[in-house]
Design an enzyme around this catalytic site. Sequence first.
Site, mmCIF file in Angstrom:
data_model
loop_
_atom_site.group_PDB
_atom_site.id
_atom_site.type_symbol
_atom_site.label_atom_id
_atom_site.label_comp_id
_atom_site.label_asym_id
_atom_site.label_seq_id
_atom_site.Cartn_x
_atom_site.Cartn_y
_atom_site.Cartn_z
ATOM 1 N N HIS A 60 8.037 -10.517 41.600
ATOM 2 C CA HIS A 60 6.886 -10.030 42.361
ATOM 3 C C HIS A 60 6.999 -8.521 42.549
ATOM 4 O O HIS A 60 8.052 -7.920 42.262
ATOM 5 C CB HIS A 60 6.758 -10.749 43.710
ATOM 6 N N HIS A 62 7.290 -6.379 45.022
ATOM 7 C CA HIS A 62 7.926 -5.709 46.152
ATOM 8 C C HIS A 62 9.062 -4.856 45.594
ATOM 9 O O HIS A 62 9.770 -5.260 44.668
ATOM 10 C CB HIS A 62 8.449 -6.721 47.170
ATOM 11 N N ASP A 64 12.067 -3.968 46.227
ATOM 12 C CA ASP A 64 13.460 -4.375 46.064
ATOM 13 C C ASP A 64 13.654 -5.333 44.900
ATOM 14 O O ASP A 64 14.783 -5.759 44.623
ATOM 15 C CB ASP A 64 14.012 -4.980 47.360
ATOM 16 N N HIS A 65 12.565 -5.634 44.180
ATOM 17 C CA HIS A 65 12.661 -6.517 43.019
ATOM 18 C C HIS A 65 12.215 -5.840 41.717
ATOM 19 O O HIS A 65 12.410 -6.416 40.650
ATOM 20 C CB HIS A 65 11.839 -7.784 43.253
ATOM 21 N N HIS A 140 4.992 -16.320 48.917
ATOM 22 C CA HIS A 140 5.507 -15.133 49.592
ATOM 23 C C HIS A 140 4.314 -14.323 50.080
ATOM 24 O O HIS A 140 3.174 -14.784 50.011
ATOM 25 C CB HIS A 140 6.396 -14.350 48.609
ATOM 26 N N ASP A 210 11.920 -14.591 46.390
ATOM 27 C CA ASP A 210 11.386 -14.610 47.748
ATOM 28 C C ASP A 210 10.314 -15.678 47.942
ATOM 29 O O ASP A 210 9.288 -15.695 47.241
ATOM 30 C CB ASP A 210 10.781 -13.245 48.080
ATOM 31 N N HIS A 268 19.838 -13.025 48.418
ATOM 32 C CA HIS A 268 18.771 -12.309 49.128
ATOM 33 C C HIS A 268 19.032 -12.317 50.638
ATOM 34 O O HIS A 268 18.153 -12.555 51.446
ATOM 35 C CB HIS A 268 17.398 -12.916 48.811
#
Length: 301
Positions: A60, A62, A64-65, A140, A210, A268
């Site tokens: 996805h 976001h 941090d990914h 998410h 997530d 995570h």
Amino acid sequence: MKLTILGCYSATPRALNNTTSQVLEINNHMFLIDCGEGTQIQLRKHKIKFNRIKHVFISHLHGDHFFGLVGLISTFRLLTRETDLHIYGPKGIKEVVTLQMKLADSWTNFNLYFHELTSKKSELIFEDDKVEVHTIPLEHRVYTNGYLFKEKEGERKLNINAVEDANINVAYYRKLKQGFDVENELGELIENEQVTQQGPKPKSYAFCSDTCYKEDIVPIIKNVDVLYHESTFLEKHAHLGPKTKHSTAKEAASIAKLANAGTLLLGHYSTRYEGLNAFKEEAQQDFDNVELCEDGKVFNF
């Protein structure tokens, strides 16, 4: 099947901890799964060859990914990469990557293919003669997929004594491994199962990034050998799960149990916690075979 954890913490990178990224080696493939900040440094640190990575799967959008993705692509360019790179991820990933490259006037000198995903149902997104990859729709705050990696049935193993006793010419060994019945030197039809055995059991790996607790993924990942499931919170902070669309270690264990998974990997983790042992302890209340992901840890299955 080998899994290298490059990063497994949530949101904010720290001096000794990295955000989500993994490398899965399965049946001669090397797949990069998520690409948080610092991924290319971790790849260097663990001596993973850049050119072997031909497929990147982003769960996805976001940061941090996927914030490490443009940097990784730029480094590939500087190293004069020629190998094609395929990127699978949510609709919008092509726009965000190509905009940065356009503004920096740094187009790649290799083919870059984007496979943008929009379906909220599981779909087959990659397949060759050895491996197939399916999406796992998650829940998410933004559109998110996990990924199921499955080996295909391999060749059968010859029972060489039985083959020789059946008087089968060596020219037919390949056909036997592929599962065919063959004729022997006397013209008799020999059934495959009489002279071969089942090959190694195909392995499977499910990456569930997530997501809040979501039981309807269970049929997709049923009987998976290894399940990575996010476990951001411990039970004392379970009330934060529905708000942030994240899971607890105990909820991850519940999914593993329902799916009859072989091994559960937790990751995570929220950086609010001092250590990781409590995650394993809480998960093992519902599921026995639990392992903790840690940056740099390598699992061989």
